[in-house]
Design a protein around this motif. Structure first.
Motif, PDB file in Angstrom:
ATOM      1  N   ASP A  74       0.993  -1.195   0.038  1.00 21.19           N
ATOM      2  CA  ASP A  74       0.038  -0.101   0.046  1.00 21.19           C
ATOM      3  C   ASP A  74       1.022   1.232   0.143  1.00 21.19           C
ATOM      4  OD1 ASP A  74      -2.355  -1.408  -0.035  1.00 21.19           O
ATOM      5  OD2 ASP A  74      -3.013  -1.212   2.116  1.00 21.19           O
ATOM      6  N   PHE A  75       1.872   1.450   0.855  1.00 15.79           N
ATOM      7  CA  PHE A  75       2.837   2.292   0.933  1.00 15.79           C
ATOM      8  C   PHE A  75       3.606   2.751  -0.367  1.00 15.79           C
ATOM      9  CE2 PHE A  75       6.509   4.868   2.403  1.00 15.79           C
ATOM     10  CZ  PHE A  75       5.907   5.781   2.939  1.00 15.79           C
ATOM     11  N   LEU A  76       4.036   1.610  -0.809  1.00 17.94           N
ATOM     12  CA  LEU A  76       4.710   1.727  -2.341  1.00 17.94           C
ATOM     13  C   LEU A  76       3.849   2.105  -3.512  1.00 17.94           C
ATOM     14  CD1 LEU A  76       6.951  -1.394  -2.256  1.00 17.94           C
ATOM     15  CD2 LEU A  76       7.611   0.683  -2.007  1.00 17.94           C
ATOM     16  N   SER A  77       2.651   1.772  -3.473  1.00 18.50           N
ATOM     17  CA  SER A  77       1.664   2.225  -4.317  1.00 18.50           C
ATOM     18  C   SER A  77       1.318   3.593  -4.319  1.00 18.50           C
ATOM     19  CB  SER A  77       0.280   1.380  -4.574  1.00 18.50           C
ATOM     20  OG  SER A  77      -0.426   1.578  -2.970  1.00 18.50           O
ATOM     21  N   ILE A  78       1.082   3.897  -3.243  1.00 21.31           N
ATOM     22  CA  ILE A  78       0.837   5.569  -2.775  1.00 21.31           C
ATOM     23  C   ILE A  78       2.072   6.379  -3.051  1.00 21.31           C
ATOM     24  CG2 ILE A  78       0.554   7.271  -0.951  1.00 21.31           C
ATOM     25  CD1 ILE A  78      -0.985   5.024   0.578  1.00 21.31           C
TER      26      ILE A  78
END
Length: 492
Positions: free
Chosen positions: A45-49
Motif C-alpha cells: 500500500d505504501f509503495l503504491s501511494i
C-alpha cells in the motif's frame, strides 16, 4: 462443458455467517507468508501511494505546472504522511481483514472511504500549516494515488490469498443443495482461498434429466461445479475425497437430515448447516443465536437512508449526468441521425417502468428495434434478432441505447446507481420479498448489471439488489460506478 443450470433464485439468501461455521485451519510452525500477510499489505500500500505521488508529480510537470524545490519536498512529505495515514485508517476500517463480499464492490468502497478521509485530514493540515502545495498537484495526486491503490490492493489481495491457500493445502467440500444459499456459499468459498475449503460439487436427492452445473456470483459465468444427484453414500464421499459437508437445503426431512448426519460421522467429515433465515417483508437479520438448541434470528426494521446520503447522492447524480451529457453530446447527434436513417419511427423509445416506491415513469432509450416490434415483448437475446435495426445492433451491443436515461436521472425519476427498474406487469406479480427492491430509487447501473446474471431476468437475481439496499452508501455508489467504468473498458 456441462450445460449450465439457470443460476437464479427468487428467494433471498442470508446464510449463517460462515466465519463462525468454518473451522480454523491448524497453524504450523516456521516462516509462513500467511503470518506476515498484513505487514506485506502495508508495504505494498505504501509503495503504491509513493508511485501514485510520483506519477502525479510527473503529470503535473508535463502539464506545465510551475513549482519550486520546496513545493516538491512539501509534496513528497505530504505523500509519506498520506501513506502512513492510509495504513492507520485502513486498519481501523478493516481493509486488511480479507473478507469476501459480493462482486468485491465493498472492498472498493472501503478503499475510497479511507482515501477520502486521508486527503481530507492532510488537506486541512496543509491549510493550517500553510504548506505550499499547488492545488492542481493535490487534485492530480488525489486521483492517481486512489487509482494506484485500487489496482494494487485488489491484485495483492488475490496474491496473498493464493499464497495462504498453497501453504495450508485444501480440503474438499461438498454442498448439499443447489439453490440460493448453496450458490452464495459456493461463491464465498471460491473467493476465500485462505479458508482452504475447496467446493468440488453440489448434491441433490432428486434425480434430474441431464447434467447440471451451478455458477458462482461473478462478473461472468466462469467458475462452476457439477450438481450430483441420486443417493448419497460413503463410496461417493470417498471417490470425491470429501473432507467436509455443508448443508444448504432447507427442504430435507428430519429423517433425511439424520441419515446425512450419520453418514458424515461415518466418513469423519464435519457437517455444517447454512440455514435460510430471511423472512420476506419484515427486515434484515442482525443477529443469530442458539438458545437451548433452537436457532434464533433477530431482525431489524428497514434500513432508511440518511438525509445527508440522499442529498449527496442527488448531487452526484446531477453532476455526473451533466458531465456525461456534455462529453457525449456529439454522439447523441450521430446516434439520433443513425436511428432515424436506419428505419422509420421516433428517435427515442419510451417504455413504462416502475420506480421508487412503486411510482410509474417513462424510461427512455435510443430506439433499437423496428416500430412494429411489440413494446413489451421479450427482449432480444441475439444480435441477429430480426426485430433489431442496423443502428440498434451497435447501440445494444455497446449499451449506448441506455444513454437517454441520463434524462430520467436528471428529472429525478432514476438514480445513477440502484436496482434496475422493471415493467409494470412484472412488478404486479412481485412477492413481498421482491417488493423490497422498490424501497430505493431505481438505477442506471447497479450490481446486477455488473454480474454475469444480467443475461437473465432482473427479478430472478434479486440477491444483488437486496445486497445493495442493505449496504448502500455514498462510497458504495462510487465503487459501483468505478466497477461499471472498468466493466465497460474491459468490454465484458
Amino acid at each position: 462443458m456441462n450445460p449450465p443450470l439457470n443460476p437464479h433464485v427468487a428467494e433471498d439468501n442470508f446464510p449463517l455467517p460462515l466465519s463462525s461455521a468454518i473451522p480454523k485451519p491448524e497453524g504450523r510452525r516456521g516462516l509462513r507468508i500467511s503470518n506476515y500477510a498484513t505487514p506485506i499489505a502495508f508495504v505494498f500500500d505504501f509503495l503504491s501511494i509513493c508511485l501514485g505521488s510520483i506519477a502525479a508529480l510527473l503529470l503535473y510537470k508535463a502539464l506545465g505546472g510551475a513549482h519550486t524545490g520546496n513545493e516538491t519536498l512539501n509534496f513528497l512529505a505530504f505523500s509519506v504522511q498520506y501513506g502512513l495515514a492510509f495504513i492507520l485508517f485502513g486498519k481501523i476500517h478493516a481493509l486488511y481483514s480479507y473478507k469476501h463480499n459480493l462482486l468485491k464492490v465493498r472492498d472498493t468502497a472501503g478503499i475510497l472511504r479511507v482515501s477520502a478521509f486521508c486527503f481530507l485530514l492532510l488537506s486541512v493540515e496543509s491549510l493550517f500549516s500553510q504548506i505550499a502545495i499547488p492545488r492542481l498537484l493535490l487534485i492530480l495526486s488525489c486521483a492517481l494515488i486512489t487509482l494506484f491503490v485500487l489496482f494494487e490492493k485488489h491484485a495483492v489481495r488475490r496474491l496473498l490469498a493464493r499464497w495462504k491457500a498453497k501453504e495450508l493445502g485444501e480440503r474438499q467440500v461438498l454442498i448439499l443443495g443447489s439453490g440460493s444459499e448453496a450458490r452464495r456459499l459456493f461463491s464465498f468459498l471460491l473467493n476465500s482461498p485462505d479458508l482452504r475449503l475447496q467446493p468440488v460439487g453440489f448434491f441433490e436427492d432428486q434425480e434430474s434429466e441431464g447434467s447440471r452445473v451451478v455458477y458462482s456470483h461473478d462478473y461472468r459465468f466462469k467458475d462452476h461445479a457439477t450438481v450430483y444427484t441420486g443417493q448419497l453414500s460413503l463410496e461417493f464421499l470417498r471417490n470425491l475425497k470429501i473432507s467436509e459437508i455443508f448443508m444448504a437445503d432447507s427442504s430435507l426431512s428430519p429423517q433425511k437430515l439424520a441419515e446425512i448426519s450419520h453418514l458424515a460421522a461415518q466418513h469423519s467429515a464435519p457437517l455444517s448447516f447454512v440455514a435460510p433465515v430471511q423472512v420476506p417483508g419484515i427486515g434484515t437479520p442482525v443477529s443469530f443465536r442458539v438458545m437451548d438448541g433452537l436457532f434464533v434470528t433477530s431482525y431489524s426494521g428497514p434500513h432508511e437512508s440518511s438525509f445527508g446520503y440522499v442529498v449527496a447522492k442527488r448531487i452526484l447524480d446531477i453532476g455526473v449526468c451533466l458531465c456525461m451529457f456534455l462529453v457525449s453530446f456529439p454522439f447523441w447527434i450521430v446516434a439520433a441521425l443513425w436511428v432515424k436513417l436506419s428505419s422509420p419511427g421516433p428517435i427515442f423509445f419510451e417504455q413504462e417502468r416502475i420506480g421508487y416506491k412503486g411510482k410509474p415513469f417513462k424510461m427512455l432509450k435510443f430506439r433499437s428495434m423496428y416500430i412494429d416490434a411489440p413494446k413489451y415483448g421479450r427482449s432480444p437475446e441475439d444480435s441477429r434478432d430480426p426485430r433489431i435495426t442496423s443502428a440498434g445492433r451497435f447501440l445494444r451491443k455497446t449499451s449506448l441505447d441506455e444513454l437517454p436515461q441520463l434524462i430520467n436521472v436528471l428529472l429525478g425519476q432514476m438514480s445513477l446507481v440502484g436496482p434496475r427498474p422493471e415493467m409494470p406487469y412484472i412488478v404486479s406479480d412481485y412477492t413481498l420479498h421482491q417488493k423490497q427492491r422498490l424501497a430505493v430509487p431505481q438505477g442506471l447501473t447497479g450490481m446486477w448489471q455488473l454480474s454475469a446474471d444480467r443475461k437473465y431476468a432482473i427479478h430472478e437475481s434479486i440477491e444483488y439488489d437486496l445486497y445493495y439496499i442493505e449496504n448502500r452508501g455514498m462510497f458504495l455508489d462510487l465503487a459501483i460506478l468505478l466497477h461499471t467504468a472498468a466493466f465497460a473498458m474491459k468490454g465484458i
